[in-house]
Design an enzyme around this catalytic site. Structure first.
Site, PDB file in Angstrom:
ATOM      1  N   ARG A 323       0.827  -1.204   0.000  1.00  0.00           N
ATOM      2  CA  ARG A 323       0.000   0.000   0.000  1.00  0.00           C
ATOM      3  C   ARG A 323       0.865   1.260   0.000  1.00  0.00           C
ATOM      4  O   ARG A 323       0.574   2.231  -0.696  1.00  0.00           O
ATOM      5  CB  ARG A 323      -0.921  -0.002   1.225  1.00  0.00           C
ATOM      6  CG  ARG A 323      -1.844   1.208   1.237  1.00  0.00           C
ATOM      7  CD  ARG A 323      -2.507   1.414   2.570  1.00  0.00           C
ATOM      8  NE  ARG A 323      -2.883   2.810   2.694  1.00  0.00           N
ATOM      9  CZ  ARG A 323      -2.202   3.713   3.381  1.00  0.00           C
ATOM     10  NH1 ARG A 323      -1.133   3.376   4.047  1.00  0.00           N
ATOM     11  NH2 ARG A 323      -2.617   4.967   3.425  1.00  0.00           N
ATOM     12  N   ASP A 371     -20.003   4.089   9.525  1.00  0.00           N
ATOM     13  CA  ASP A 371     -20.500   4.894  10.636  1.00  0.00           C
ATOM     14  C   ASP A 371     -20.709   6.314  10.121  1.00  0.00           C
ATOM     15  O   ASP A 371     -19.772   7.063   9.928  1.00  0.00           O
ATOM     16  CB  ASP A 371     -19.455   4.884  11.763  1.00  0.00           C
ATOM     17  CG  ASP A 371     -19.873   5.741  12.938  1.00  0.00           C
ATOM     18  OD1 ASP A 371     -19.007   6.405  13.533  1.00  0.00           O
ATOM     19  OD2 ASP A 371     -21.082   5.762  13.258  1.00  0.00           O
ATOM     20  N   GLN A 400     -17.942   6.637   0.727  1.00  0.00           N
ATOM     21  CA  GLN A 400     -17.619   7.308   1.985  1.00  0.00           C
ATOM     22  C   GLN A 400     -17.967   8.781   1.935  1.00  0.00           C
ATOM     23  O   GLN A 400     -18.480   9.338   2.903  1.00  0.00           O
ATOM     24  CB  GLN A 400     -16.139   7.127   2.337  1.00  0.00           C
ATOM     25  CG  GLN A 400     -15.916   5.843   3.093  1.00  0.00           C
ATOM     26  CD  GLN A 400     -14.506   5.318   2.967  1.00  0.00           C
ATOM     27  OE1 GLN A 400     -13.711   5.800   2.155  1.00  0.00           O
ATOM     28  NE2 GLN A 400     -14.184   4.331   3.757  1.00  0.00           N
ATOM     29  N   SER A 421     -17.096  -5.238   7.876  1.00  0.00           N
ATOM     30  CA  SER A 421     -17.156  -4.106   8.789  1.00  0.00           C
ATOM     31  C   SER A 421     -15.756  -3.807   9.286  1.00  0.00           C
ATOM     32  O   SER A 421     -15.134  -4.642   9.940  1.00  0.00           O
ATOM     33  CB  SER A 421     -18.066  -4.454   9.972  1.00  0.00           C
ATOM     34  OG  SER A 421     -17.895  -3.499  10.993  1.00  0.00           O
ATOM     35  N   ASN A 422     -15.260  -2.645   8.972  1.00  0.00           N
ATOM     36  CA  ASN A 422     -13.911  -2.280   9.399  1.00  0.00           C
ATOM     37  C   ASN A 422     -13.975  -1.528  10.722  1.00  0.00           C
ATOM     38  O   ASN A 422     -13.592  -0.368  10.817  1.00  0.00           O
ATOM     39  CB  ASN A 422     -13.260  -1.420   8.307  1.00  0.00           C
ATOM     40  CG  ASN A 422     -11.765  -1.280   8.536  1.00  0.00           C
ATOM     41  OD1 ASN A 422     -11.226  -1.846   9.481  1.00  0.00           O
ATOM     42  ND2 ASN A 422     -11.121  -0.521   7.682  1.00  0.00           N
ATOM     43  N   SER A 425     -10.962   0.354  12.358  1.00  0.00           N
ATOM     44  CA  SER A 425     -10.536   1.724  12.082  1.00  0.00           C
ATOM     45  C   SER A 425     -10.901   2.637  13.234  1.00  0.00           C
ATOM     46  O   SER A 425     -10.285   3.682  13.427  1.00  0.00           O
ATOM     47  CB  SER A 425     -11.165   2.222  10.779  1.00  0.00           C
ATOM     48  OG  SER A 425     -12.564   2.205  10.897  1.00  0.00           O
ATOM     49  N   GLY A 446     -10.670  -6.211  12.909  1.00  0.00           N
ATOM     50  CA  GLY A 446     -10.160  -5.461  14.046  1.00  0.00           C
ATOM     51  C   GLY A 446      -9.060  -4.513  13.624  1.00  0.00           C
ATOM     52  O   GLY A 446      -8.714  -4.409  12.446  1.00  0.00           O
ATOM     53  N   ILE A 448      -5.228  -2.998  13.261  1.00  0.00           N
ATOM     54  CA  ILE A 448      -3.928  -3.603  12.976  1.00  0.00           C
ATOM     55  C   ILE A 448      -3.004  -3.284  14.147  1.00  0.00           C
ATOM     56  O   ILE A 448      -2.805  -2.126  14.508  1.00  0.00           O
ATOM     57  CB  ILE A 448      -3.347  -3.043  11.673  1.00  0.00           C
ATOM     58  CG1 ILE A 448      -4.312  -3.320  10.516  1.00  0.00           C
ATOM     59  CG2 ILE A 448      -1.983  -3.670  11.399  1.00  0.00           C
ATOM     60  CD1 ILE A 448      -3.867  -2.702   9.218  1.00  0.00           C
ATOM     61  N   HIS A 474     -25.581 -20.657  10.102  1.00  0.00           N
ATOM     62  CA  HIS A 474     -25.255 -22.080  10.197  1.00  0.00           C
ATOM     63  C   HIS A 474     -26.241 -22.984   9.465  1.00  0.00           C
ATOM     64  O   HIS A 474     -26.001 -24.175   9.319  1.00  0.00           O
ATOM     65  CB  HIS A 474     -25.147 -22.521  11.663  1.00  0.00           C
ATOM     66  CG  HIS A 474     -24.052 -23.530  11.882  1.00  0.00           C
ATOM     67  ND1 HIS A 474     -23.807 -24.559  10.987  1.00  0.00           N
ATOM     68  CD2 HIS A 474     -23.165 -23.674  12.881  1.00  0.00           C
ATOM     69  CE1 HIS A 474     -22.808 -25.283  11.441  1.00  0.00           C
ATOM     70  NE2 HIS A 474     -22.397 -24.772  12.585  1.00  0.00           N
ATOM     71  N   ASP A 478     -21.284 -24.280   6.903  1.00  0.00           N
ATOM     72  CA  ASP A 478     -20.742 -24.989   8.060  1.00  0.00           C
ATOM     73  C   ASP A 478     -19.346 -24.469   8.379  1.00  0.00           C
ATOM     74  O   ASP A 478     -18.747 -23.716   7.621  1.00  0.00           O
ATOM     75  CB  ASP A 478     -20.745 -26.502   7.836  1.00  0.00           C
ATOM     76  CG  ASP A 478     -19.957 -26.905   6.598  1.00  0.00           C
ATOM     77  OD1 ASP A 478     -20.179 -28.022   6.100  1.00  0.00           O
ATOM     78  OD2 ASP A 478     -19.123 -26.098   6.125  1.00  0.00           O
TER      79      ASP A 478
END
Lengths: 504, 370
Positions: A323, A371, A400, A421-422, A425, A446, A448, A474, A478
């Site tokens: 990146r 959000d 965004q 879902s980040n 951040s 989650g 980093i 479920h 599986d």
């Protein structure tokens, strides 16, 4: 007029309070028709105690007065009634707003002249009202409450026998206890903003003002020295009187109070936050409309899905470096290079999503939990399988921008097949995400963290570890399937070169 | 320093932070001219309201001057959907504000001067105020053809409107405010003040009367906002006979003007800006795959009170229609809220693809009016 008789005999007694007399007499003369059973009742005990503005709660049983539309000026003879602030049966106080009328580009707020209960509204919305014609009927109370109309100059001495002072010409309202508190703290009522009904000044407002003025919480004695000379002499004498009280300990003035408020569209998040020294607790149960309604419906539907969770960690060292290398290039093309674009694309490559009716969706529309100022919204990037990483990044930027401007459209918000879902951040490591129906899986990423890890050669190396928490339905997926998917996705991210091989 | 004195003479008292602005006014003198240091529309409207509510105007006249960054301001009883191009404003990020005075819709930008004349209710005289403005302009440029009309507009060359008026009367005080076009972006003004939905909306809200407009700078390039504001300030001082210098006030300073913060926030709420629209109804139709579907809505307090879809038999299953209608009832007449409701609706009702598509297109038709 039968009513005038008892008025005249009571005149002598009423002379104690001149304003009251003129008020009452005026009303009696204006009263056009006597109602059956009407009594001009002045026989209540006229001790000074009664007339010092004690509020007694009893039903208004005084006369019904017509409140006419007074002259507005500029030769205007008629106005249009635009909005009523009261309805029949409402209790009003003097100076409360009754209605809004409009004439020729001027908007006029009509306020009540009396305390009492509204008995009749004479006009509908958009009707024409003529100056001098009645607007409402008000049934006044037996006892006078609140401020008389005339302006009274502020009296310096405070004694229990005299009526409490008014403010010069202002229409501020406050109970006698509040007025006394203001005098004791040497505050002019006209400088306080009332937070009660119709800007009425409450005790808390005085206390807040005092706290703000003195900058912090100061002992009572210090406040005294800042006051103007007029009233200070009273306070030491008052303190001397209270010899039975405990020694003057500086008591912090705590003005915070709990407050429950129904959720309205303006509050941004579902968390508890402090606001102006008060904790604002949001009553979720009064959700009725719009955005919150949508959230409740969606989550109720999500409850029916049997979730299972699966978590793993991904080493993003390679991706972070990639990146950084691509950052300059992305900026030259006008977008922000985001790690999430890779994660998003990685999820799209090989996943086949089925909805409630085990439908195989041709197009992988991967949603992004966002959000926004309104709360949680999930727009999606359409057909991720046919987009390059760069295309995904462009789309993410666009969504965004729309999200923060509150302009996400229906097309962007519908048709999702999978969601990422980040949450990392903002913060967090592991999460238990709720699947958004009719999708069958969701991933929560989650933050980093830089952590030490053992390499294959038993050395300790720096690694960029991100935890991912998957939730899946479920009935359809599986554990083994989820595990294999997660491993594949992880392999793309830990070795981006491999992703290039499978990119369509 | 919160308060600044822009003239260098007369007042040499130190302006230490008084308890509030009202006590400062009492010290300064009777009549005052105030300039706002902010170009935020909501902040300046709140400043107006604060002065109206908290300053004793019985024996005093105040003039407030300010300019705002681009915004559209509608009158107290107007319908924004009828008055301006809301989709365009959303795209361009131009905010919408509703003021407390009556009158019509105006477009503000920094090329427009706003003047508010505060007086007691007895001394309320709009013609006198407008004469101050026209005399000020004529002092600057004696050949300028500016005149006020009996509708309280100011016309340039007898034809072009350069100023509009609105007023608010309270119990004891009143204010009269007006605009003055110096160098406003006229093409933006005309595109933003034109609604695409006026035909489908039926309402009793106060309609605006469109007029051809012109900028003062179009006839004389030296008439910029600063020059004109100074001229108006000096003419006002002449008219009301005082010499106190102009005071600059920051309308966000809460301790100077307790309560102004709440007033600004109240003006920002959806309930005030959109919810105060008088009751109106919308009748439109949308074509979905060559089928004409009619949409009828009644909107009260900005919320949908009645939502009726007219469609041929069998086009949509009745339960879905009822479910969708009940979702829309009570919701705000707002495109983003409708989009959110639609996505929740589609998520929670397992719909066949063609039905979902129809609902989608219906919603698009509804949103196009919002």
């Amino acid at each position: 007029m039968a009513a005038v008789g008892p008025v005249r005999t009571s005149l002598r007694i009423l002379r104690l309070l001149p304003q009251v007399v003129s008020h009452r007499l005026q009303r009696c003369h204006k009263h056009q028709g006597t109602e059956p059973g009407y009594v001009c009742d002045f026989s209540s005990p006229l001790t000074s105690v009664q007339w010092r503005g004690f509020r007694s709660s009893h039903v208004a049983s005084g006369q019904v007065l017509q409140f006419k539309l007074s002259d507005i000026g500029e030769g205007i003879m008629e106005v249009t009634v635009k909005e009523w602030y009261v309805k029949e049966g409402d209790r009003v106080s003097q100076f409360d707003s009754i209605c809004e009328v409009q004439s020729d580009k001027a908007s006029v707020t009509i306020t009540s002249r009396y305390d009492g209960v509204i008995r009749k509204l004479y006009h509908d919305i958009d009707a024409i009202a003529h100056v001098g014609s009645p607007l409402v009927d008000i049934e006044t109370d037996r006892e006078l409450e609140g401020a008389p109309e005339e302006d009274v100059v502020e009296t310096p001495a405070v004694s229990h026998e005299q009526p409490l002072p008014e403010i010069k010409g202002q229409k501020t309202q406050a109970t006698p206890a509040v007025r006394r508190l203001a005098i004791e703290n040497n505050i002019k009522l006209c400088e306080i903003v009332g937070t009660g009904k119709d800007s009425r000044i409450l005790k808390e407002d005085i206390l807040n003002f005092v706290a703000k003025q003195t900058g912090a919480i100061l002992p009572y004695e210090v406040q005294k020295t800042q006051a103007p000379a007029v009233i200070t002499t009273d306070i030491p004498s008052k303190e001397k009187k209270s010899f039975m009280a405990p020694p003057a300990i500086p008591r912090p003035i705590f003005t915070g109070k709990d407050r429950t408020e129904p959720l309205n569209g303006e509050l941004h998040s579902f968390s508890v936050f402090t606001f102006d020294q008060e904790a604002l607790y949001i009553k979720i149960s009064s959700i009725k409309k719009g955005f919150q309604k949508a959230m409740v419906k969606t989550m109720n539907a999500a409850l029916k899905i049997p979730h299972f969770g699966y978590c793993d960690e991904v080493d993003l060292m390679e991706l972070v470096q990639l990146r950084l290398e691509l950052k300059g290039l992305a900026e030259s093309r006008g977008i922000k290079a985001q790690l999430h674009a890779f994660l998003h694309k990685g999820a799209g490559s090989h996943f086949i999503i089925q909805n409630m009716y085990t439908k195989l969706m041709a197009s992988h529309n991967i949603g992004l939990a966002m959000d926004t100022p309104q709360g949680l919204l999930v727009p999606n990037v359409k057909s991720v399988q046919s987009l390059s990483v760069f295309d995904v990044a462009v789309e993410l930027n666009r969504l965004q921008a729309l999200g923060s401007a509150g302009q996400l459209g229906a097309a962007d918000l519908t048709g999702g097949t999978f969601t990422l879902s980040n949450i990392g951040s903002i913060g967090g490591t592991y999460a238990k995400a709720v699947i958004l129906p009719p999708e069958v899986a969701i991933g929560a990423l989650g933050k980093i963290q830089v952590l030490p890890r053992f390499t294959s050669r038993d050395d300790v190396e720096k690694a960029y570890i991100m935890n991912v928490s998957w939730s899946a339905d479920h009935r359809v997926i599986d554990g083994a399937t989820m595990c294999r998917f997660s491993n594949l996705w992880r392999s793309y991210l830990e070795n981006p070169a491999a992703m290039v091989l499978d990119l369509k | 320093m919160i308060l600044r004195l822009s003239d260098l003479n007369v007042i040499s008292k130190s302006v230490r932070l008084k308890s509030t602005l009202t006590t400062f006014f009492d010290e300064i003198g009777k009549d005052i001219i105030i300039k706002s240091s902010s170009t935020g529309i909501y902040e300046n409207l709140a400043l107006e309201d604060w002065i109206h509510d908290y300053v004793d105007l019985q024996n005093r006249n105040i003039l407030l001057l300010c300019r705002n960054s681009p915004a559209v301001v509608i009158g107290r009883h107007q319908n924004p959907w009828q008055e301006c191009n809301l989709p365009l404003m959303r795209r361009l990020g131009i905010p919408l504000a509703r003021r407390r005075s009556g009158g019509g819709t105006v477009f503000h930008d920094t090329g427009n001067i706003n003047m508010t004349f505060f007086t007691s209710k007895k001394k309320y005289d709009r013609h006198r105020n407008l004469t101050v403005v026209t005399n000020a302009l004529k002092e600057l440029r004696p050949n300028l053809d500016v005149n006020s009309t009996d509708r309280f507009d100011i016309l340039l060359n007898g034809h072009y409107k350069i100023s509009g008026t609105a007023a608010k009367l309270g119990r004891t005080a009143a204010y009269h405010h007006c605009t003055l076009l110096c160098s406003v972006d006229r093409s933006l003004l005309s595109s933003v003040l034109k609604s695409n939905n006026s035909q489908v909306i039926k309402s009793n809200a106060t309609p605006s009367v469109p007029s051809p407009v012109k900028n003062l700078m179009d006839v004389d390039p030296s008439l910029d906002t600063d020059t004109v504001m100074e001229a108006i300030a000096s003419q006002y001082k002449k008219e009301f006979d005082f010499a106190t210098p102009v005071i600059t006030v920051d309308p966000t300073h809460e301790s100077l003007m307790p309560g102004v913060h709440k007033m600004t926030r109240d003006l920002l709420t959806w309930e005030w800006v959109y919810g105060k629209t008088p009751k109106f109804s919308v009748s439109t139709s949308v074509v979905v795959d060559r089928v004409n579907i009619t949409l009828d809505m009644d909107i009260k307090n900005g919320k949908v009170e009645r939502f009726d879809i007219g469609f041929p038999d069998g086009w949509l299953p009745l339960e879905i229609v009822n479910e969708f209608t009940s979702t829309m009832n009570g919701s705000r007449f707002c495109p983003r809220e409708t989009a959110v409701l639609l996505s929740a609706f589609i998520r929670t009702n397992s719909l066949a693809a063609d039905i979902a598509e129809k609902i989608h297109r219906l919603c698009e038709g509804v949103i196009s009016v919002m």
